[in-house]
Write a protein that holds these residues in place. Structure first.
Motif, PDB file in Angstrom:
ATOM      1  N   ASP A 479       0.871  -1.177   0.000  1.00 46.47           N
ATOM      2  CA  ASP A 479       0.000   0.000   0.000  1.00 46.47           C
ATOM      3  C   ASP A 479       0.908   1.227   0.000  1.00 46.47           C
ATOM      4  O   ASP A 479       1.544   1.541   1.006  1.00 46.47           O
ATOM      5  CB  ASP A 479      -0.881  -0.045   1.256  1.00 46.47           C
ATOM      6  CG  ASP A 479      -1.829   1.125   1.299  1.00 46.47           C
ATOM      7  OD1 ASP A 479      -1.838   1.910   0.329  1.00 46.47           O
ATOM      8  OD2 ASP A 479      -2.570   1.232   2.294  1.00 46.47           O
ATOM      9  N   ILE A 480       0.993   1.855  -1.141  1.00 49.00           N
ATOM     10  CA  ILE A 480       1.907   3.012  -1.221  1.00 49.00           C
ATOM     11  C   ILE A 480       1.114   4.323  -1.246  1.00 49.00           C
ATOM     12  O   ILE A 480       1.637   5.369  -1.619  1.00 49.00           O
ATOM     13  CB  ILE A 480       2.846   2.910  -2.441  1.00 49.00           C
ATOM     14  CG1 ILE A 480       2.023   2.744  -3.724  1.00 49.00           C
ATOM     15  CG2 ILE A 480       3.814   1.757  -2.286  1.00 49.00           C
ATOM     16  CD1 ILE A 480       2.834   3.014  -4.965  1.00 49.00           C
ATOM     17  N   THR A 481      -0.168   4.250  -0.848  1.00 45.69           N
ATOM     18  CA  THR A 481      -1.003   5.457  -0.863  1.00 45.69           C
ATOM     19  C   THR A 481      -0.361   6.562  -0.033  1.00 45.69           C
ATOM     20  O   THR A 481      -0.181   7.702  -0.488  1.00 45.69           O
ATOM     21  CB  THR A 481      -2.387   5.111  -0.298  1.00 45.69           C
ATOM     22  OG1 THR A 481      -2.807   3.881  -0.858  1.00 45.69           O
ATOM     23  CG2 THR A 481      -3.386   6.207  -0.616  1.00 45.69           C
ATOM     24  N   ALA A 482       0.000   6.230   1.182  1.00 42.26           N
ATOM     25  CA  ALA A 482       0.566   7.231   2.090  1.00 42.26           C
ATOM     26  C   ALA A 482       1.878   7.767   1.541  1.00 42.26           C
ATOM     27  O   ALA A 482       2.146   8.967   1.596  1.00 42.26           O
ATOM     28  CB  ALA A 482       0.778   6.597   3.459  1.00 42.26           C
ATOM     29  N   LEU A 483       2.642   6.836   0.991  1.00 41.70           N
ATOM     30  CA  LEU A 483       3.947   7.224   0.441  1.00 41.70           C
ATOM     31  C   LEU A 483       3.767   8.223  -0.708  1.00 41.70           C
ATOM     32  O   LEU A 483       4.443   9.253  -0.773  1.00 41.70           O
ATOM     33  CB  LEU A 483       4.673   5.960  -0.044  1.00 41.70           C
ATOM     34  CG  LEU A 483       6.077   6.166  -0.574  1.00 41.70           C
ATOM     35  CD1 LEU A 483       7.021   6.557   0.569  1.00 41.70           C
ATOM     36  CD2 LEU A 483       6.589   4.915  -1.275  1.00 41.70           C
ATOM     37  N   ARG A 485       1.172  10.034  -1.259  1.00 46.62           N
ATOM     38  CA  ARG A 485       0.658  11.305  -0.794  1.00 46.62           C
ATOM     39  C   ARG A 485       1.774  12.132  -0.178  1.00 46.62           C
ATOM     40  O   ARG A 485       1.908  13.332  -0.412  1.00 46.62           O
ATOM     41  CB  ARG A 485      -0.461  11.079   0.213  1.00 46.62           C
ATOM     42  CG  ARG A 485      -1.250  12.364   0.481  1.00 46.62           C
ATOM     43  CD  ARG A 485      -2.211  12.159   1.626  1.00 46.62           C
ATOM     44  NE  ARG A 485      -3.093  11.047   1.345  1.00 46.62           N
ATOM     45  CZ  ARG A 485      -3.325  10.080   2.218  1.00 46.62           C
ATOM     46  NH1 ARG A 485      -2.704  10.077   3.377  1.00 46.62           N
ATOM     47  NH2 ARG A 485      -4.148   9.130   1.916  1.00 46.62           N
ATOM     48  N   ALA A 486       2.592  11.486   0.586  1.00 48.78           N
ATOM     49  CA  ALA A 486       3.692  12.175   1.252  1.00 48.78           C
ATOM     50  C   ALA A 486       4.629  12.791   0.213  1.00 48.78           C
ATOM     51  O   ALA A 486       5.059  13.940   0.345  1.00 48.78           O
ATOM     52  CB  ALA A 486       4.448  11.200   2.146  1.00 48.78           C
ATOM     53  N   ALA A 491       6.339  17.585  -2.473  1.00 48.73           N
ATOM     54  CA  ALA A 491       6.592  18.299  -3.725  1.00 48.73           C
ATOM     55  C   ALA A 491       5.880  19.653  -3.723  1.00 48.73           C
ATOM     56  O   ALA A 491       6.470  20.697  -4.059  1.00 48.73           O
ATOM     57  CB  ALA A 491       6.131  17.427  -4.897  1.00 48.73           C
ATOM     58  N   TRP A 492       4.599  19.581  -3.267  1.00 51.80           N
ATOM     59  CA  TRP A 492       3.824  20.825  -3.233  1.00 51.80           C
ATOM     60  C   TRP A 492       4.396  21.802  -2.218  1.00 51.80           C
ATOM     61  O   TRP A 492       4.440  23.016  -2.446  1.00 51.80           O
ATOM     62  CB  TRP A 492       2.351  20.529  -2.926  1.00 51.80           C
ATOM     63  CG  TRP A 492       1.596  20.112  -4.166  1.00 51.80           C
ATOM     64  CD1 TRP A 492       1.044  18.921  -4.408  1.00 51.80           C
ATOM     65  CD2 TRP A 492       1.366  20.926  -5.306  1.00 51.80           C
ATOM     66  NE1 TRP A 492       0.443  18.866  -5.645  1.00 51.80           N
ATOM     67  CE2 TRP A 492       0.653  20.117  -6.235  1.00 51.80           C
ATOM     68  CE3 TRP A 492       1.707  22.237  -5.701  1.00 51.80           C
ATOM     69  CZ2 TRP A 492       0.233  20.568  -7.480  1.00 51.80           C
ATOM     70  CZ3 TRP A 492       1.260  22.673  -6.943  1.00 51.80           C
ATOM     71  CH2 TRP A 492       0.550  21.837  -7.824  1.00 51.80           C
ATOM     72  N   ALA A 493       4.811  21.247  -1.097  1.00 53.60           N
ATOM     73  CA  ALA A 493       5.379  22.123  -0.066  1.00 53.60           C
ATOM     74  C   ALA A 493       6.626  22.828  -0.597  1.00 53.60           C
ATOM     75  O   ALA A 493       6.825  24.029  -0.377  1.00 53.60           O
ATOM     76  CB  ALA A 493       5.721  21.291   1.175  1.00 53.60           C
ATOM     77  N   GLU A 494       7.396  22.078  -1.359  1.00 56.72           N
ATOM     78  CA  GLU A 494       8.605  22.673  -1.956  1.00 56.72           C
ATOM     79  C   GLU A 494       8.251  23.786  -2.960  1.00 56.72           C
ATOM     80  O   GLU A 494       8.825  24.866  -2.956  1.00 56.72           O
ATOM     81  CB  GLU A 494       9.417  21.558  -2.639  1.00 56.72           C
ATOM     82  CG  GLU A 494      10.720  21.986  -3.271  1.00 56.72           C
ATOM     83  CD  GLU A 494      11.719  22.532  -2.280  1.00 56.72           C
ATOM     84  OE1 GLU A 494      11.600  22.209  -1.061  1.00 56.72           O
ATOM     85  OE2 GLU A 494      12.635  23.293  -2.694  1.00 56.72           O
ATOM     86  N   VAL A 495       7.198  23.482  -3.771  1.00 53.55           N
ATOM     87  CA  VAL A 495       6.746  24.467  -4.763  1.00 53.55           C
ATOM     88  C   VAL A 495       6.304  25.739  -4.048  1.00 53.55           C
ATOM     89  O   VAL A 495       6.687  26.858  -4.408  1.00 53.55           O
ATOM     90  CB  VAL A 495       5.593  23.881  -5.612  1.00 53.55           C
ATOM     91  CG1 VAL A 495       4.917  24.974  -6.442  1.00 53.55           C
ATOM     92  CG2 VAL A 495       6.132  22.785  -6.519  1.00 53.55           C
ATOM     93  N   PHE A 668      -8.708  16.747  -3.670  1.00 50.87           N
ATOM     94  CA  PHE A 668      -7.992  17.331  -2.545  1.00 50.87           C
ATOM     95  C   PHE A 668      -6.543  17.647  -2.880  1.00 50.87           C
ATOM     96  O   PHE A 668      -5.758  17.889  -1.976  1.00 50.87           O
ATOM     97  CB  PHE A 668      -8.091  16.408  -1.325  1.00 50.87           C
ATOM     98  CG  PHE A 668      -9.505  16.222  -0.862  1.00 50.87           C
ATOM     99  CD1 PHE A 668     -10.152  17.260  -0.192  1.00 50.87           C
ATOM    100  CD2 PHE A 668     -10.198  15.051  -1.102  1.00 50.87           C
ATOM    101  CE1 PHE A 668     -11.462  17.104   0.219  1.00 50.87           C
ATOM    102  CE2 PHE A 668     -11.499  14.904  -0.680  1.00 50.87           C
ATOM    103  CZ  PHE A 668     -12.147  15.920  -0.020  1.00 50.87           C
ATOM    104  N   GLU A 669      -6.230  17.581  -4.163  1.00 53.38           N
ATOM    105  CA  GLU A 669      -4.861  17.922  -4.532  1.00 53.38           C
ATOM    106  C   GLU A 669      -4.811  19.411  -4.944  1.00 53.38           C
ATOM    107  O   GLU A 669      -5.810  19.963  -5.398  1.00 53.38           O
ATOM    108  CB  GLU A 669      -4.389  17.023  -5.670  1.00 53.38           C
ATOM    109  CG  GLU A 669      -4.103  15.625  -5.159  1.00 53.38           C
ATOM    110  CD  GLU A 669      -3.628  14.712  -6.268  1.00 53.38           C
ATOM    111  OE1 GLU A 669      -3.225  15.212  -7.331  1.00 53.38           O
ATOM    112  OE2 GLU A 669      -3.672  13.478  -6.036  1.00 53.38           O
ATOM    113  N   PRO A 670      -3.679  20.032  -4.766  1.00 48.28           N
ATOM    114  CA  PRO A 670      -3.567  21.458  -5.114  1.00 48.28           C
ATOM    115  C   PRO A 670      -3.903  21.684  -6.591  1.00 48.28           C
ATOM    116  O   PRO A 670      -3.583  20.848  -7.434  1.00 48.28           O
ATOM    117  CB  PRO A 670      -2.102  21.772  -4.839  1.00 48.28           C
ATOM    118  CG  PRO A 670      -1.667  20.721  -3.875  1.00 48.28           C
ATOM    119  CD  PRO A 670      -2.450  19.522  -4.168  1.00 48.28           C
TER     120      PRO A 670
END
Lengths: 720, 195
Positions: A479-483, A485-486, A491-495, A668-670
């Motif tokens: 289950d890589i959902t969390a990964l 998302r993280a 990435a968004w935080a960096e942007v 819920f994505e930017p």
């Protein structure tokens, strides 16, 4: 003791021994010289009763054998067959020997007797009689003459005359008797004899009838003598008549011959007379011995049959018990023959079987340990692991696989994978992916798949590896959902950080420059030009302002602030927000729930932003679609039995156009927005805050129209 | 005990058969030897026995005799002291003295005489007829009795009987004779009279 005597072989041994002794006694008793003569009847009776007893015992034994045979007991068939065979052999052989023996016995005894010999003996006896007859007549005449001379003599003269006559006639003894048996006078040649031989009553009786008597007399010591008795003629009437008895010796040679003839004749006659009893007694003795032999042989046949069959029976029992799984069977070795060898081999076999079984058990235990070990390892893995066989049936699955997929996979063990897709629609893609890959690929593969579950999306990375020998596949999925998302969040935080840094910094000088342009060049420019200047600079200032807002939003989104959580009544918080929006009369916002005692641990400021964003978003969606703004806010407590936590479910539902299908997953994505206005970060920020509160958020389109955003927040029971 | 009982139950018919068999043996021949008279006479200081015994022979015995088989006759005489314990019904008897006289009778074919031989003394006599021989055999005359055993004539009884000695028969005949009633000619014990 009695039971032992009754059941064991002791009675047979004792009776057999007794019969042997009896047979010996019997044969000894048939000899004349034996001292056992007097015991004859007892021996015979005892023998017969022992035989009867033995017969009874044998009959009992045979009956028992037959009963076993009838009840089909193990080994009884073979025993019966052997006994029958032995008995038949014994009976046939013994009957033949017996009948021949009887025949020879009869013939042998009868051959002793011969008509010619009998005739010869009779003739010789007759001859002897005739010989003595002549002599008898001569002597009778002589006796009568002597009696004549003795007539009417006085006692003294009589004695004298007797002696004289005795000397003349060479008579052994001469005596004169009255008819009453009184001795008158006698002369005896043998000086040892004192009393003369008295004629017996029969002679006197004959003499009284006026008949003279002459006979051949067997005397003492097997001698023969001639006895003549005649009346002495009496010349005086009325005088008592007297009798003269003369005993003449027979010369030795004749006597011996006569004796031989007599003995041979008597012996032969006696033997002839005894022929029948002799045959009977010999037959009886033979029969007794034959019967004894037969019974003893039958007993021996039974004994030997049992002895032969017993180990076989044990073997059969042993084989049965081995067949039923008891490998500890050990048989007692009986002998050094083939059966003993068989028993030894059987024992070796069971020993080896036991060893093999122990080894199997050990390896089984080892295997179990390994399996346990492996399953423990698998269950502790964060990856889901399932195995499929070549028929695409589920063989094994670890706990994590069920947890990831949200179903109980154990109930699908040994079932085709297709069933999984049929029962759970959200797993169809998963099932199809695996089926497709394992059908078409020969070697390992890796695929990423996104599944839309009821309340959330799930991203899986699946890896398939074929098992050796085409035995199936092992599928590992994470289950890589969390990964994911993280990764996205990072990435968004960096942007956002870059935007803030790279864009926000030049914006202030741009704004200041535009304002300065306006202030500085406004007085310098002609009247008609100032309007244009103001318009241009205002445009710059407004756009920079807008860009600032956008960058601030980004920085908000990218901000990783510490949550200031405290228990706060959720009802109160919602009411506060709704009140702000009620100023616009066209906005119909309702709070459906009346539960006001639910406190939730949350960062009030940030949660307030969540509610603002959600309601604002709903209002904008409705307004954009030119639909009446109608929003229902609801919350309720969902109690979970098997967990220490309860859930608060918060719903914000509008009656607007709803969310396009392609947007549902990325809502819920930017920048996931279809609106004209806004930065597209509103819902992304909401998601971020909810994530920070350990909650989940998802969206659903409702019938007949509108969308519903649902938030689930964990609340500890203590905080209630 | 249980075993005995069960065996008895099992073989009861057999036991009954044995019982009947023994009963059949017990039945005696119709005619047997008989002590016709026996008297004890005191002569001087001693006592003598005079007795007469009848010997009716069965045809089977006569046949054996005529075929040269010697037949042995036994005359048993005993003095018993009987002490009455309960009248005449129950007496305690003790044999004080006993003697057996054995005689062998056989047929001498050559002389056609019957020879009677006292086996104890080897004294033999010959008779022209069987009747004469049996007559002579049956006459016991002046047999001396031991005077020391006759001190008390009141409690002392003299008993006499005669029988055939079947064990003296030739072996082949013996089993048949022992179980045949034609050879069972024994006389019962007879009491002698005191004179």
């Amino acid at each position: 003791m009695l039971q032992k005597l009754k059941s064991g072989a002791t009675p047979y041994y004792s009776i057999a021994f007794l019969l042997l002794v009896l047979a010996y006694l019997l044969s000894a008793a048939t000899n004349d010289s034996s001292r056992l003569n007097d015991l004859f009847l007892i021996i015979f009776g005892l023998g017969i009763s022992t035989l009867i007893l033995l017969t009874i015992l044998l009959v009992r034994s045979l009956h028992r054998l037959y009963k076993n045979f009838k009840h089909n007991q193990a080994g009884s068939r073979l025993t019966m067959r052997l006994v029958t065979l032995f008995v038949l052999l014994i009976l046939i052989s013994t009957s033949i020997v017996y009948s021949f023996s009887i025949h020879f016995l009869h013939r042998g005894i009868n051959s002793w007797f011969d008509v010619e010999i009998e005739q010869a003996l009779n003739d010789s006896l007759e001859l002897s009689k005739t010989t003595f007859d002549i002599r008898r007549r001569t002597l009778l005449r002589q006796s009568r003459m002597m009696a004549g001379t003795l007539s009417n003599l006085s006692e003294i003269n009589l004695n004298y005359s007797l002696r004289e006559l005795s000397d003349l006639s060479s008579a052994e003894e001469m005596s004169v008797w009255t008819l009453d048996g009184q001795l008158v006078a006698a002369t005896i040649q043998n000086t040892k004899v004192i009393v003369p031989d008295k004629p017996n009553e029969a002679i006197f009786r004959q003499l009284r009838k006026q008949q003279d008597y002459i006979s051949l007399d067997p005397a003492d010591g097997d001698r023969l003598q001639l006895r003549a008795a005649v009346q002495i003629p009496s010349k005086i009437i009325g005088e008592d008549p007297q009798v003269l008895q003369v005993l003449f010796p027979i010369d030795e040679q004749l006597s011996v011959l006569a004796k031989t003839v007599q003995e041979a004749y008597t012996d032969y006659k006696e033997l002839n007379y005894l022929r029948k009893p002799l045959i009977t007694i010999f037959t009886l003795t033979l029969s007794l011995i034959v019967l004894l032999t037969v019974l003893a042989s039958i007993w021996f046949a039974i004994w030997i049959s049992k002895r032969i069959v017993h180990p076989l029976q044990e073997l059969a029992d042993g084989t049965q018990s081995v067949a039923s799984g008891n490998y500890n069977t050990h048989l007692t070795t009986t002998g050094h023959d083939e059966i003993g060898f068989l028993v030894q081999s059987f024992n070796k076999m069971t020993q080896r079987l036991t060893k093999a079984r122990d080894a199997t058990q050990q390896s089984h235990q080892l295997l179990e340990q390994q399996t346990n070990y492996l399953s423990t390892v698998l269950s502790s893995l964060s990856s889901g692991v399932i195995t499929l066989n070549d028929q695409h049936q589920l063989k094994t699955s670890n706990e994590t696989s069920g947890r990831i997929l949200g179903i109980n996979l154990q109930s699908y063990i040994e079932k085709p994978l297709v069933e999984l897709g049929k029962d759970h629609h959200h797993l169809i893609e998963f099932e199809q992916l695996i089926s497709h890959e394992i059908t078409n690929k020969q070697s390992g593969w890796q695929q990423q798949i996104e599944l839309l579950l009821e309340k959330r999306s799930l991203t899986l990375i699946c890896r398939g590896t074929p098992l050796p020998d085409n035995a199936g596949w092992v599928i590992v999925f994470d289950d890589i959902t969390a990964l994911m998302r993280a990764q996205r969040d990072a990435a968004w935080a960096e942007v956002a950080r870059r935007l803030a840094h790279e864009i926000k910094n030049p914006l202030t000088p741009i704004q200041l420059s535009a304002e300065r342009l306006q202030v500085k060049y406004h007085p310098l420019l002609p009247e008609d030009q100032t309007g244009l200047l103001n318009k241009l600079t205002n445009t710059i200032i407004q756009q920079v302002e807008a860009m600032k807002d956008m960058v601030n939003d980004f920085s908000d989104y990218a901000k990783n602030s510490e949550l200031q959580v405290r228990p706060y009544p959720i009802g109160t918080l919602i009411n506060e927000i709704i009140t702000l929006y009620r100023s616009n009369r066209e906005h119909k916002i309702r709070l459906l729930s009346t539960l006001d005692n639910i406190k939730v641990e949350l960062d009030v400021t940030r949660f307030r932003q969540v509610l603002h964003n959600l309601i604002k978003n709903a209002i904008e969606a409705c307004e954009d679609a030119n639909m009446p703004v109608k929003i229902d806010v609801d919350y309720q407590l969902i109690q979970q039995k098997d967990s220490a936590e309860d859930m608060l479910e918060l719903t914000v539902r509008d009656y607007g156009p709803g969310i396009p299908d392609e947007m549902v997953n990325i809502l819920f994505e930017p920048y996931a927005t279809n609106k004209v206005r806004g930065t597209g970060l509103g819902l992304a920020i909401v998601k971020k805050i909810i994530d920070e509160h350990q909650g989940t958020i998802w969206v659903e389109n409702k019938q007949p129209g509108g969308a519903s955003i649902q938030i689930s927040l964990p609340i500890t029971r203590a905080s209630l | 005990m249980a075993f005995t009982m069960s065996v008895y139950e099992k073989f009861r018919p057999f036991f009954i058969f044995l019982l009947l068999l023994s009963l059949s043996f017990a039945s005696q021949a119709s005619e047997s030897f008989k002590v016709e008279s026996a008297t004890v006479k005191k002569i001087g200081n001693g006592y003598v026995l005079n007795a007469k015994i009848a010997y009716p022979l069965t045809p089977r015995v006569k046949e054996a005799l005529s075929n040269g088989v010697p037949i042995t006759f036994l005359q048993e005489i005993r003095l018993i002291r009987s002490i009455p314990l309960l009248g005449q019904y129950w007496q305690w008897q003790k044999t004080r003295w006993e003697t057996t006289l054995s005689y062998q009778l056989r047929y001498h074919a050559l002389s056609e005489q019957y020879i009677l031989k006292a086996l104890d003394t080897s004294y033999q006599r010959s008779f022209p007829t069987l009747t004469a021989a049996l007559d002579a055999l049956g006459h016991i005359e002046s047999l001396n009795l031991p005077p020391e055993r006759l001190s008390d004539t009141i409690v002392t009884r003299l008993q006499i009987r005669s029988r055939l000695d079947l064990h003296a028969l030739p072996t082949p005949m013996r089993p048949g004779a022992l179980i045949s009633s034609k050879w069972q000619l024994s006389s019962p014990w007879s009491m002698a009279e005191w004179q």
